[in-house]
Write a protein that holds these residues in place. Structure first.
Motif, PDB file in Angstrom:
ATOM      1  N   SER A   1      -4.755  -0.359   7.209  1.00 59.25           N
ATOM      2  CA  SER A   1      -4.854   0.913   6.581  1.00 59.25           C
ATOM      3  C   SER A   1      -5.483   1.987   7.517  1.00 59.25           C
ATOM      4  O   SER A   1      -4.913   2.929   7.353  1.00 59.25           O
ATOM      5  CB  SER A   1      -5.858   0.804   5.163  1.00 59.25           C
TER       6      SER A   1
ATOM      7  N   LYS B   1       1.106   3.674  -3.253  1.00 64.13           N
ATOM      8  CA  LYS B   1       0.785   5.148  -3.244  1.00 64.13           C
ATOM      9  C   LYS B   1       2.081   5.950  -3.530  1.00 64.13           C
ATOM     10  O   LYS B   1       1.676   7.112  -4.425  1.00 64.13           O
ATOM     11  CB  LYS B   1       0.349   5.503  -1.700  1.00 64.13           C
TER      12      LYS B   1
ATOM     13  N   VAL C   1      -6.778   4.603   1.772  1.00 67.89           N
ATOM     14  CA  VAL C   1      -6.990   3.788   0.671  1.00 67.89           C
ATOM     15  C   VAL C   1      -8.530   3.427   0.693  1.00 67.89           C
ATOM     16  O   VAL C   1      -9.009   3.247   1.608  1.00 67.89           O
ATOM     17  CB  VAL C   1      -5.920   2.825   0.620  1.00 67.89           C
TER      18      VAL C   1
ATOM     19  N   SER D   1      -7.989   2.131  -4.569  1.00 64.66           N
ATOM     20  CA  SER D   1      -6.650   1.976  -4.692  1.00 64.66           C
ATOM     21  C   SER D   1      -6.246   0.644  -4.466  1.00 64.66           C
ATOM     22  O   SER D   1      -4.776   0.437  -5.156  1.00 64.66           O
ATOM     23  CB  SER D   1      -6.229   2.583  -3.105  1.00 64.66           C
ATOM     24  N   VAL D   2      -6.954  -0.173  -3.681  1.00 63.93           N
ATOM     25  CA  VAL D   2      -6.300  -1.661  -3.309  1.00 63.93           C
ATOM     26  C   VAL D   2      -7.580  -2.454  -3.998  1.00 63.93           C
ATOM     27  O   VAL D   2      -8.631  -2.252  -3.601  1.00 63.93           O
ATOM     28  CB  VAL D   2      -6.229  -1.814  -2.163  1.00 63.93           C
TER      29      VAL D   2
ATOM     30  N   MET E   1       1.047  -1.273   0.168  1.00 57.53           N
ATOM     31  CA  MET E   1       0.044  -0.018   0.179  1.00 57.53           C
ATOM     32  C   MET E   1       0.922   1.271   0.009  1.00 57.53           C
ATOM     33  O   MET E   1       0.515   2.260  -0.592  1.00 57.53           O
ATOM     34  CB  MET E   1      -0.941   0.050   1.187  1.00 57.53           C
TER      35      MET E   1
ATOM     36  N   LEU F   1      -6.823  -5.695   5.481  1.00 56.04           N
ATOM     37  CA  LEU F   1      -6.463  -4.519   4.891  1.00 56.04           C
ATOM     38  C   LEU F   1      -7.179  -3.340   5.632  1.00 56.04           C
ATOM     39  O   LEU F   1      -6.320  -2.348   5.687  1.00 56.04           O
ATOM     40  CB  LEU F   1      -6.601  -4.832   3.352  1.00 56.04           C
TER      41      LEU F   1
END
Length: 729
Positions: free
Chosen positions: A123, A95, A130, A243-244, A91, A119
């Motif tokens: 995060s 980024k 994210v 983002s993920v 992550m 996750l």
């Protein structure tokens, strides 16, 4: 608690990046109750960060990394904490480098664990802003257009299908039930109680679901009247904004097979983490294989001839020539497929019988009969041309939609039919392209075979099949040389102590790839024992089965309120041994097939929680994704070394190729494959630092054969007891 990453010393990582990762790991450690610093996990974070840091920064003139430089293969056993290891570094680096992070696994359980628990926790604790989405294929979502059509069709049927007029007829209840289910789905969707995801809907049969979903060829896209509320399009938008992205290997490979960027973001924009990577080579071979039925496609060609006439009426004189071409080429395709069917029907080797209901012809060394080669070239050429013509008509229909309201329904219907036919032409073309392929002199061969399959009313169809034996070339061109960065990880990547077999089967042996084998956090020598008792050879079925049953009866008689997992390679032997147990012991055995896997595990744990012993009898699916820590499993019994029977054309083709090159198929295919499966089975025993127990292998070859000793040396360093005595390897 100390969480600094001293090993983050690679010159490609700036001090700023190293410090960010240290700070975020410290924040995560404070947010997770009972978090313990794991040296192997810190090494994994460092290695993932170093590898992905080699990807050029956004805006630089060098936009593509050197192939292999941004690829990491990392083995980390159970207890390493791999999801944090790759999740945090992945992550942060995604980024910083302006990339999407795509995490792929082979099991639904891990996908849900990553998306719902791991996750988001990492995060949020680390302060990483994210968005995380679970990616699914188009066919996992309802198509509102087809759902609406299905409701209309069912209502029309109900209007004329009066039960009193069909006294004695069957299927009325099923028909009513299907109609009610479809109407309930539509209502729940419209009122916001369901988002169209099949996995969030209980008990939808495959038959019903196929009628209300669609693939990429059948989708009307922007011209669909339900486009703005489309559940699948909404899911795609969430993926674009995420983002993920968490996916599975099948979806990842399907996207790559289409060139990448069709379902998931383009490979050039992604950092990939492939968890459970040990299953990737086999899944990739299956994904890049292709096949089709001769007679079924002949019927499709006949429908395409009729479709050409309807297209000409709808599109007018401007497309007269195009539609005539479709008509003529579809007619020639029908003729060629009829010839192919006649040729195959004349072959004695493809005549089904009671002894051989599905006869098969395999083509050694890519040798095809001359007549068949000529037919195949014609089919390949025609399907390629028809794909182009259908694509042209699809664009024309899209352009004309909305220009004439009186023809709107007709255009929509034709678009769905064109999409279906386009999918069929592409599949047939792909099959023949691979079937007729002649690999280079030293390249791995393509497995090619034809199978005769009997259907109802004594009809027979012939399936043309082609498959690569290795997927390395495909992965090289579609993933390794395109992706911004890739991390491949699993607890069982090495085979017989090396990464060589995995690198060869994935095509990564062509590059200078970093390979890291992380030390296990477990003290196997203290926590467990591998016992190889004196037993008859599994080659002698009756003697071996009796001996295994006797050993199980002895061990189960001593069993306290603990769990045992017995793994079989044969359903016949599993059921045979279950039937030989005394009634009191049989009553506490949960046999695969009698309940679902989830139900078996739940019942097993419930029995032990209640202070009772419990034993699971399972097949291959219980060797992976089964987590039974502490007293839930203190003994694993492996009844036989898990050698796969070389009963597939793909394995036989690969074996012949290895033999021609002077190799030994048993040592190059069978032993590495069995060693990998054995390690997965052994891995069911020790799941945390406090677990203790033993693995019993009732196959003397593990100790008495040279290949068995090699497998044994590749396992975790348990104490070993062989033939009644503790031994040293």
């Amino acid at each position: 608690m100390k969480t600094d990453l001293k090993s983050l010393t690679d010159v490609m990582l700036t001090e700023d990046t190293k410090q960010e990762i240290r700070d975020k790991l410290a924040a995560i450690s404070k947010a997770i109750p009972g978090f313990r610093s794991r040296p192997a996990q810190r090494v994994m974070i460092a290695e993932v960060a170093k590898t992905l840091a080699r990807c050029p920064d956004p805006g630089l003139s060098v936009s593509k990394p050197v192939p292999g430089q941004t690829i990491l293969v990392i083995q980390g056993g159970t207890g390493t904490g791999k999801s944090l290891g790759y999740g945090l570094a992945g992550m942060v680096m995604a980024k910083r480098k302006g990339k999407k992070l795509v995490i792929s696994s082979s099991t639904i359980a891990l996908q849900e664990q990553l998306t719902i628990r791991d996750l988001p926790l990492f995060s949020q604790a680390a302060g990483l802003n994210v968005s995380i989405e679970l990616a699914k294929g188009r066919t996992r979502y309802v198509c509102q257009y087809k759902l609406n059509q299905a409701i209309g069709d069912m209502q029309q049927i109900a209007m004329f299908d009066h039960k009193e007029e069909r006294a004695g007829a069957t299927g009325d209840v099923d028909s009513d039930s299907i109609r009610k289910d479809i109407e309930a789905m539509a209502k729940d969707l419209a009122e916001g109680r369901w988002n169209g995801d099949r996995d969030l809907r209980d008990a939808v049969t495959d038959e019903v679901w196929k009628s209300i979903t669609t693939d990429r060829h059948g989708c009307l896209n922007r011209i669909c009247p339900f486009y703005k509320s489309c559940t699948q399009m909404a899911a795609r938008k969430r993926l674009r904004d995420a983002s993920v992205i968490v996916a599975n290997h099948d979806l990842l490979l399907a996207d790559l097979a289409m060139g990448g960027g069709k379902i998931l973001p383009p490979p050039e924009e992604c950092f990939y983490v492939i968890d459970e990577a040990h299953s990737l080579p086999e899944k990739a071979v299956s994904s890049f294989a292709s096949g089709h039925f001769i007679n079924a496609e002949r019927r499709s060609a006949e429908k395409l001839i009729n479709l050409a006439t309807n297209l000409q009426v709808a599109l007018g004189s401007a497309y007269e020539h195009t539609c005539e071409q479709i008509h003529d080429e579809a007619d020639r395709l029908r003729s060629d497929l009829t010839d192919a069917y006649g040729f195959l029907s004349s072959l004695a080797q493809l005549q089904p019988s009671i002894k051989c209901p599905r006869p098969t012809i395999e083509f050694e060394d890519s040798c095809l009969p001359e007549e068949f080669f000529e037919i195949g070239e014609n089919i390949k050429s025609l399907t390629n041309s028809l794909s182009g013509l259908l694509d042209e008509c699809q664009r024309a229909l899209n352009d004309q939609l909305g220009t004439d309201r009186s023809k709107q329904a007709l255009f929509e219907k034709l678009l769905a039919e064109v999409g279906f036919q386009l999918g069929r032409m592409e599949e047939v073309h792909t099959t023949w392209n691979l079937f007729l392929k002649e690999p280079g002199e030293n390249a791995p061969p393509v497995a090619k075979w034809i199978e005769a399959i009997s259907f109802k009313k004594n009809s027979v169809d012939y399936q043309i099949n082609a498959s690569p034996v290795f997927a390395g070339d495909y992965l090289r061109h579609l993933l390794w040389e395109k992706a911004a960065g890739v991390v491949l990880t699993s607890a069982t990547i090495t085979t017989l102590g090396t990464f060589d077999d995995f690198l060869r089967r994935t095509g990564l042996d062509s590059y200078e790839v970093s390979c890291v084998d992380l030390p296990s956090p477990f003290d196997y020598a203290t926590q467990g024992l591998i016992d190889i008792p004196k037993m008859p050879s599994p080659k002698h079925y009756e003697a071996h089965t009796k001996a295994v049953a006797d050993r199980l009866i002895t061990d189960m008689a001593k069993q306290g309120p603990e769990g045992m997992l017995v793994l079989f390679t044969s359903r016949r032997q599993m059921e045979d041994i279950a039937g030989r147990l005394p009634k009191d012991l049989r009553a506490r055995v949960l046999v695969q097939g009698e309940q679902s896997k989830a139900a078996i595990i739940s019942a097993h744990c419930a029995a032990i929680d209640a202070g009772k012993p419990s034993t699971i009898f399972g097949l291959a699916s219980f060797t992976e994704g089964v987590d039974l820590p502490s007293s839930y499993c203190t003994q694993v019994v492996i009844t036989k070394l898990p050698f796969a029977v070389p009963d597939s054309p793909v394995l036989r083709t690969l074996a012949r190729w290895i033999e021609r090159r002077g190799g030994n198929p048993f040592m190059e295919i069978s032993v590495p494959d069995a060693a990998r499966k054995l390690e997965q089975s052994v891995g069911r025993l020790i799941r945390n630092e406090t677990d203790h127990g033993q693995v019993v292998v009732t196959d003397p070859r593990l100790w008495e054969s040279r290949f068995g000793r090699a497998m044994l040396r590749g396992l975790p360093n348990f104490r070993v007891k062989a033939m009644g005595k503790e031994v040293r390897l």
